[in-house]
Design an enzyme around this catalytic site. Structure first.
Site, PDB file in Angstrom:
ATOM      1  N   GLU A  67      16.363  11.675 -12.014  1.00  0.00           N
ATOM      2  CA  GLU A  67      15.375  12.240 -12.939  1.00  0.00           C
ATOM      3  C   GLU A  67      13.962  11.767 -12.585  1.00  0.00           C
ATOM      4  O   GLU A  67      13.076  11.748 -13.440  1.00  0.00           O
ATOM      5  CB  GLU A  67      15.723  11.880 -14.387  1.00  0.00           C
ATOM      6  CG  GLU A  67      16.889  12.683 -14.957  1.00  0.00           C
ATOM      7  CD  GLU A  67      16.482  14.068 -15.490  1.00  0.00           C
ATOM      8  OE1 GLU A  67      15.323  14.472 -15.322  1.00  0.00           O
ATOM      9  OE2 GLU A  67      17.366  14.728 -16.072  1.00  0.00           O
ATOM     10  N   GLY A  75       0.807  -1.223   0.000  1.00  0.00           N
ATOM     11  CA  GLY A  75       0.000   0.000   0.000  1.00  0.00           C
ATOM     12  C   GLY A  75       0.835   1.266   0.000  1.00  0.00           C
ATOM     13  O   GLY A  75       0.483   2.253   0.636  1.00  0.00           O
ATOM     14  N   GLY A  76       1.945   1.243  -0.761  1.00  0.00           N
ATOM     15  CA  GLY A  76       2.689   2.486  -0.992  1.00  0.00           C
ATOM     16  C   GLY A  76       2.102   3.177  -2.216  1.00  0.00           C
ATOM     17  O   GLY A  76       1.021   2.805  -2.707  1.00  0.00           O
ATOM     18  N   THR A  77       2.825   4.154  -2.740  1.00  0.00           N
ATOM     19  CA  THR A  77       2.331   4.875  -3.923  1.00  0.00           C
ATOM     20  C   THR A  77       2.083   3.905  -5.074  1.00  0.00           C
ATOM     21  O   THR A  77       1.090   4.022  -5.799  1.00  0.00           O
ATOM     22  CB  THR A  77       3.355   5.941  -4.367  1.00  0.00           C
ATOM     23  OG1 THR A  77       3.695   6.723  -3.231  1.00  0.00           O
ATOM     24  CG2 THR A  77       2.798   6.834  -5.435  1.00  0.00           C
ATOM     25  N   ALA A  78       2.982   2.919  -5.235  1.00  0.00           N
ATOM     26  CA  ALA A  78       2.842   1.996  -6.372  1.00  0.00           C
ATOM     27  C   ALA A  78       1.548   1.192  -6.258  1.00  0.00           C
ATOM     28  O   ALA A  78       0.794   1.062  -7.231  1.00  0.00           O
ATOM     29  CB  ALA A  78       4.046   1.067  -6.443  1.00  0.00           C
ATOM     30  N   LEU A 107       8.851  -0.168  -6.522  1.00  0.00           N
ATOM     31  CA  LEU A 107      10.203  -0.507  -6.064  1.00  0.00           C
ATOM     32  C   LEU A 107      10.467  -2.001  -6.165  1.00  0.00           C
ATOM     33  O   LEU A 107      11.609  -2.432  -6.281  1.00  0.00           O
ATOM     34  CB  LEU A 107      10.398  -0.043  -4.613  1.00  0.00           C
ATOM     35  CG  LEU A 107      10.321   1.473  -4.382  1.00  0.00           C
ATOM     36  CD1 LEU A 107      10.426   1.795  -2.894  1.00  0.00           C
ATOM     37  CD2 LEU A 107      11.413   2.209  -5.148  1.00  0.00           C
ATOM     38  N   LYS A 111       6.205  21.269 -10.789  1.00  0.00           N
ATOM     39  CA  LYS A 111       7.601  21.016 -11.167  1.00  0.00           C
ATOM     40  C   LYS A 111       7.730  21.211 -12.670  1.00  0.00           C
ATOM     41  O   LYS A 111       7.100  20.490 -13.437  1.00  0.00           O
ATOM     42  CB  LYS A 111       7.990  19.581 -10.775  1.00  0.00           C
ATOM     43  CG  LYS A 111       9.339  19.152 -11.332  1.00  0.00           C
ATOM     44  CD  LYS A 111       9.758  17.754 -10.914  1.00  0.00           C
ATOM     45  CE  LYS A 111      11.056  17.375 -11.617  1.00  0.00           C
ATOM     46  NZ  LYS A 111      11.558  16.051 -11.258  1.00  0.00           N
ATOM     47  N   VAL A 134       1.007 -10.041   4.937  1.00  0.00           N
ATOM     48  CA  VAL A 134       1.021 -11.303   4.182  1.00  0.00           C
ATOM     49  C   VAL A 134       2.198 -12.097   4.728  1.00  0.00           C
ATOM     50  O   VAL A 134       3.334 -11.621   4.729  1.00  0.00           O
ATOM     51  CB  VAL A 134       1.190 -11.029   2.666  1.00  0.00           C
ATOM     52  CG1 VAL A 134       1.484 -12.321   1.917  1.00  0.00           C
ATOM     53  CG2 VAL A 134      -0.060 -10.358   2.115  1.00  0.00           C
TER      54      VAL A 134
HETATM   55  C1  LIG Z   1      15.799   8.185  -2.048  1.00  0.00           C
HETATM   56  C2  LIG Z   1      14.632   8.000  -2.960  1.00  0.00           C
HETATM   57  C3  LIG Z   1      14.150   9.081  -3.686  1.00  0.00           C
HETATM   58  C4  LIG Z   1      13.084   8.903  -4.569  1.00  0.00           C
HETATM   59  N1  LIG Z   1      12.650   9.955  -5.318  1.00  0.00           N
HETATM   60  C5  LIG Z   1      11.686   9.754  -6.240  1.00  0.00           C
HETATM   61  C6  LIG Z   1      11.215  10.811  -7.055  1.00  0.00           C
HETATM   62  O1  LIG Z   1      11.622  11.958  -6.933  1.00  0.00           O
HETATM   63  N2  LIG Z   1      10.274  10.522  -7.981  1.00  0.00           N
HETATM   64  C7  LIG Z   1       9.773   9.273  -8.152  1.00  0.00           C
HETATM   65  O2  LIG Z   1       8.970   9.061  -9.049  1.00  0.00           O
HETATM   66  N3  LIG Z   1      10.141   8.285  -7.333  1.00  0.00           N
HETATM   67  C8  LIG Z   1      11.082   8.481  -6.402  1.00  0.00           C
HETATM   68  N4  LIG Z   1      11.458   7.457  -5.595  1.00  0.00           N
HETATM   69  C9  LIG Z   1      10.759   6.180  -5.713  1.00  0.00           C
HETATM   70  C10 LIG Z   1       9.422   6.248  -4.987  1.00  0.00           C
HETATM   71  O3  LIG Z   1       9.632   6.530  -3.628  1.00  0.00           O
HETATM   72  C11 LIG Z   1       8.697   4.916  -5.129  1.00  0.00           C
HETATM   73  O4  LIG Z   1       8.666   4.528  -6.462  1.00  0.00           O
HETATM   74  C12 LIG Z   1       7.274   5.031  -4.670  1.00  0.00           C
HETATM   75  O5  LIG Z   1       7.202   5.557  -3.386  1.00  0.00           O
HETATM   76  C13 LIG Z   1       6.601   3.680  -4.685  1.00  0.00           C
HETATM   77  O6  LIG Z   1       7.094   2.852  -3.666  1.00  0.00           O
HETATM   78  P1  LIG Z   1       6.407   1.446  -3.484  1.00  0.00           P
HETATM   79  O7  LIG Z   1       4.965   1.650  -3.296  1.00  0.00           O
HETATM   80  O8  LIG Z   1       6.851   0.565  -4.588  1.00  0.00           O
HETATM   81  O9  LIG Z   1       7.083   0.862  -2.163  1.00  0.00           O
HETATM   82  P2  LIG Z   1       6.854   1.227  -0.617  1.00  0.00           P
HETATM   83  O10 LIG Z   1       6.539   2.653  -0.412  1.00  0.00           O
HETATM   84  O11 LIG Z   1       8.055   0.682   0.089  1.00  0.00           O
HETATM   85  O12 LIG Z   1       5.574   0.385  -0.190  1.00  0.00           O
HETATM   86  C14 LIG Z   1       5.632  -0.998   0.053  1.00  0.00           C
HETATM   87  C15 LIG Z   1       4.309  -1.450   0.637  1.00  0.00           C
HETATM   88  O13 LIG Z   1       4.335  -2.859   0.766  1.00  0.00           O
HETATM   89  C16 LIG Z   1       3.797  -3.206   2.018  1.00  0.00           C
HETATM   90  N5  LIG Z   1       4.310  -4.507   2.418  1.00  0.00           N
HETATM   91  C17 LIG Z   1       5.589  -4.922   2.485  1.00  0.00           C
HETATM   92  N6  LIG Z   1       5.638  -6.185   2.935  1.00  0.00           N
HETATM   93  C18 LIG Z   1       4.360  -6.579   3.146  1.00  0.00           C
HETATM   94  C19 LIG Z   1       3.751  -7.756   3.634  1.00  0.00           C
HETATM   95  N7  LIG Z   1       4.463  -8.808   4.021  1.00  0.00           N
HETATM   96  N8  LIG Z   1       2.410  -7.806   3.737  1.00  0.00           N
HETATM   97  C20 LIG Z   1       1.647  -6.753   3.371  1.00  0.00           C
HETATM   98  N9  LIG Z   1       2.172  -5.612   2.903  1.00  0.00           N
HETATM   99  C21 LIG Z   1       3.511  -5.524   2.805  1.00  0.00           C
HETATM  100  C22 LIG Z   1       4.232  -2.077   2.939  1.00  0.00           C
HETATM  101  O14 LIG Z   1       3.438  -2.021   4.107  1.00  0.00           O
HETATM  102  C23 LIG Z   1       3.996  -0.888   2.020  1.00  0.00           C
HETATM  103  O15 LIG Z   1       2.643  -0.525   2.084  1.00  0.00           O
HETATM  104  C24 LIG Z   1      12.486   7.633  -4.694  1.00  0.00           C
HETATM  105  C25 LIG Z   1      12.944   6.565  -3.924  1.00  0.00           C
HETATM  106  C26 LIG Z   1      14.011   6.725  -3.081  1.00  0.00           C
HETATM  107  C27 LIG Z   1      14.504   5.548  -2.296  1.00  0.00           C
END
Ligand SMILES: Cc1cc2nc3c(=O)[nH]c(=O)nc-3n(C[C@H](O)[C@H](O)[C@H](O)COP(=O)(O)OP(=O)(O)OC[C@H]3O[C@@H](n4cnc5c(N)ncnc54)[C@H](O)[C@@H]3O)c2cc1C
Length: 521
Positions: free
Chosen positions: A348, A13-16, A339, A80, A183
């Site tokens: 970028e 439940g992150g942005t992705a 991610l 931006k 999970v």
């Molecule tokens: C330093 C840095 C700078 C960045 N800057 C940018 C930027 O400027 N622009 C851009 O587009 N992107 C940027 N990003 C990337 C961006 O942060 C991510 O692409 C975005 O936040 C999506 O993350 P995510 O949802 O994939 O992962 P996360 O935010 O890590 O979410 C993971 C989710 O999975 C869940 N989860 C994990 N394990 C389990 C489990 N066992 N059971 C149930 N749920 C689970 C967690 O609770 C969480 O909800 C940056 C990243 C970093 C590290």
């Protein structure tokens, strides 16, 4: 066994996760035909960074039914208009703006800039956006409709607030089912096909298609389906980030129009202006610099640009990055988005746009039955490979053009054996002619050739003009002369009529509060 695909399970439940859920649920009928369930851990935090987007985000948000005023108000978002690179050649700076060069459809303006006696830098010669950014002006007026622009723009935003907005919208307006649980295991056949995921209390959640949005944990595609990870650390060295949230010195402080990316000895620093605070982050390579050095770099930066800050009072978010991506992004009935699919240097802001592209692919190619899975997986994997290779080449380009010699970090970035062959070939080609439309390999390309132009010529790369070789060179010169004749007056007009970022953002927030009077922002 059930063959059709209408039960989609997203884990994470992150942005992705929430952006993917919203894109799918805004398109498919979740009332009668499709089940979209998102499971997120109440215990594992989201990454909490990711503050810059590409202009594609405007169309994505509009399509999922979120008003721009609501988005800006609730996500502490600002506009931006591109990135400003500072000290990538020491003592110099240039813009990579989002607006395309003048006449871009038909004319490669680089050839004309190379011939021009003017001493304008490429970003100044090719667009007016750099000039607008220098004055912290907005890319539109208060009367410009939502998501429309005068100059092209993406957003800066608060990552946590953005995920919350997407979550509320997906659950309340789009029919996404939400489960807050960890999970703990995955039921998969021969590490190929997922039948269900098992929650901490033993409940099994079945699905036809699973989307792994578990971030760096890669719980489904990595741990369960054993898809290998491909590191690119030998090409892009940065593997650490230290992120700070920093208050402004006063409430009317200027809001920058672009991400500022300032090079330092072992990496670079991002400086992102949101309406209520700044995001400052030091990106570096642990092979070349220590955590203490990164902290000192942040301190020096803040002393220079934000002397009101006492860095000792701030607690940075320290993030380890394994730069690279999966070998395949879709296996069996599971695909990785966000991610979990991979991550490299955020120079970028290429992560969220890849989430948008991936979710859009699924929206347009959702398999009707299990029989189609293999075919679509192949197509998705091919497309994502192209995107990743393009991203790696494009990010690496920023480093190899630098003339910095103040550390082994910069010197090694220019070593031939760290530069992908594809980029070496492009550079050879671009010595003889500037990047142009013919270079684009995918219809849905992330970086137009214009982006390569802004980086190459912002960094002083030498190309030859091919204008003199062309039969219609004088007609082209005349045509561009006409296009450029109004450019200076146009910039003056823009500077006169565009509000500052702060003024426009306040107006938008006020208009949102008027529309939804009881809202607390
Ligand atoms: C330093 C840095 C700078 C960045 N800057 C940018 C930027 O400027 N622009 C851009 O587009 N992107 C940027 N990003 C990337 C961006 O942060 C991510 O692409 C975005 O936040 C999506 O993350 P995510 O949802 O994939 O992962 P996360 O935010 O890590 O979410 C993971 C989710 O999975 C869940 N989860 C994990 N394990 C389990 C489990 N066992 N059971 C149930 N749920 C689970 C967690 O609770 C969480 O909800 C940056 C990243 C970093 C590290």
């Amino acid at each position: 066994m059930k063959s059709d695909i209408n039960n989609i399970v997203i884990v994470g439940g992150g942005t992705a996760g929430w952006l993917t859920a919203a894109v799918l649920a805004a398109h498919f009928d979740t009332k009668t035909k499709f089940n979209i369930t998102l499971i997120e851990s109440p215990n594992i935090k989201t990454i909490g960074v990711g503050e810059g987007t590409w202009p594609t985000m405007a169309a994505t948000l509009r399509r999922i039914g979120i008003s721009e005023a609501q988005f800006i108000s609730e996500c502490d978002a600002s506009f931006k208009q591109g990135s400003r690179f500072i000290d990538w050649n020491e003592g110099e700076s240039y813009y990579h703006p989002f607006s395309l060069p003048i006449g871009y459809k038909d004319i490669n303006i680089v050839d004309h800039w190379l011939e021009s006696p003017s001493d304008l830098s490429f970003d100044e010669f090719a667009t007016n956006q750099a000039g607008v950014c220098q004055h912290n002006l907005a890319p539109k007026q208060a009367t410009t409709p939502e998501y429309a622009n005068v100059l092209n723009y993406g957003y800066h935003l608060n990552a946590g607030k953005f995920a919350t907005l997407l979550k509320n919208h997906s659950i309340n307006n789009l029919g996404v089912k939400h489960i807050s649980a960890d999970v703990s295991s995955v039921n998969a056949h021969n590490a190929t096909f997922i039948e269900s995921v098992v929650l901490a209390d033993g409940t099994q959640i079945e699905g036809d298609l699973f989307i792994d949005c578990t971030g760096f944990k890669r719980l489904l595609i990595g741990k369960s389906l054993k898809v290998p990870f491909k590191s690119v650390k030998d090409v892009l060295f940065n593997d650490r980030a230290m992120a700070f949230q920093v208050p402004y010195s006063h409430e009317n402080a200027a809001i920058n129009s672009a991400t500022h990316a300032t090079a330092h000895k072992n990496g670079w620093i991002w400086d992102i202006s949101l309406p209520t605070r700044k995001g400052i982050g030091v990106v570096y390579s642990s092979k070349y610099g220590t955590e203490q050095q990164a902290f000192d770099t942040a301190e020096q930066y803040m002393q220079k640009h934000m002397p009101h800050i006492n860095i000792a009072g701030l607690s940075p978010n320290k993030i380890n990055i394994e730069p690279g991506h999966l070998e395949t992004y879709w296996k069996g009935n599971c695909l990785a988005i966000g991610l979990s699919a991979g991550f490299i240097d955020p120079l970028e802001a290429t992560a969220m746009i890849l989430v948008e592209f991936s979710a859009k692919f699924l929206r347009e190619h959702l398999p009707a039955s299990r029989n189609e899975l293999g075919l679509l997986a192949k197509k998705f994997n091919k497309r994502m490979d192209l995107h990743w290779n393009n991203i790696i080449d494009f990010i690496k380009l920023h480093y190899i053009l630098s003339n910095r010699t103040d550390s082994q970090y910069w010197i090694n970035h220019r070593e031939q054996n760290t530069i992908p062959i594809s980029l070496q070939r492009s550079l050879m080609m671009w010595k003889n002619r500037a990047p142009w439309h013919a270079d684009v390999e995918v219809a849905e390309s992330m970086f137009p050739p214009a982006s390569y132009q802004f980086i190459l010529y912002g960094m002083g790369f030498q190309s030859k003009s091919t204008l003199a070789d062309r039969r219609l060179a004088s007609e082209e010169r005349l045509h561009l002369k006409k296009l450029l004749s109004n450019k200076h007056a146009e910039l003056q007009k823009l500077c006169q009529h565009l509000p500052t970022n702060r003024k426009l953002l306040l107006d938008i927030k006020q208009s949102w509060m008027n529309r939804v009077p009881n809202v607390e922002i």
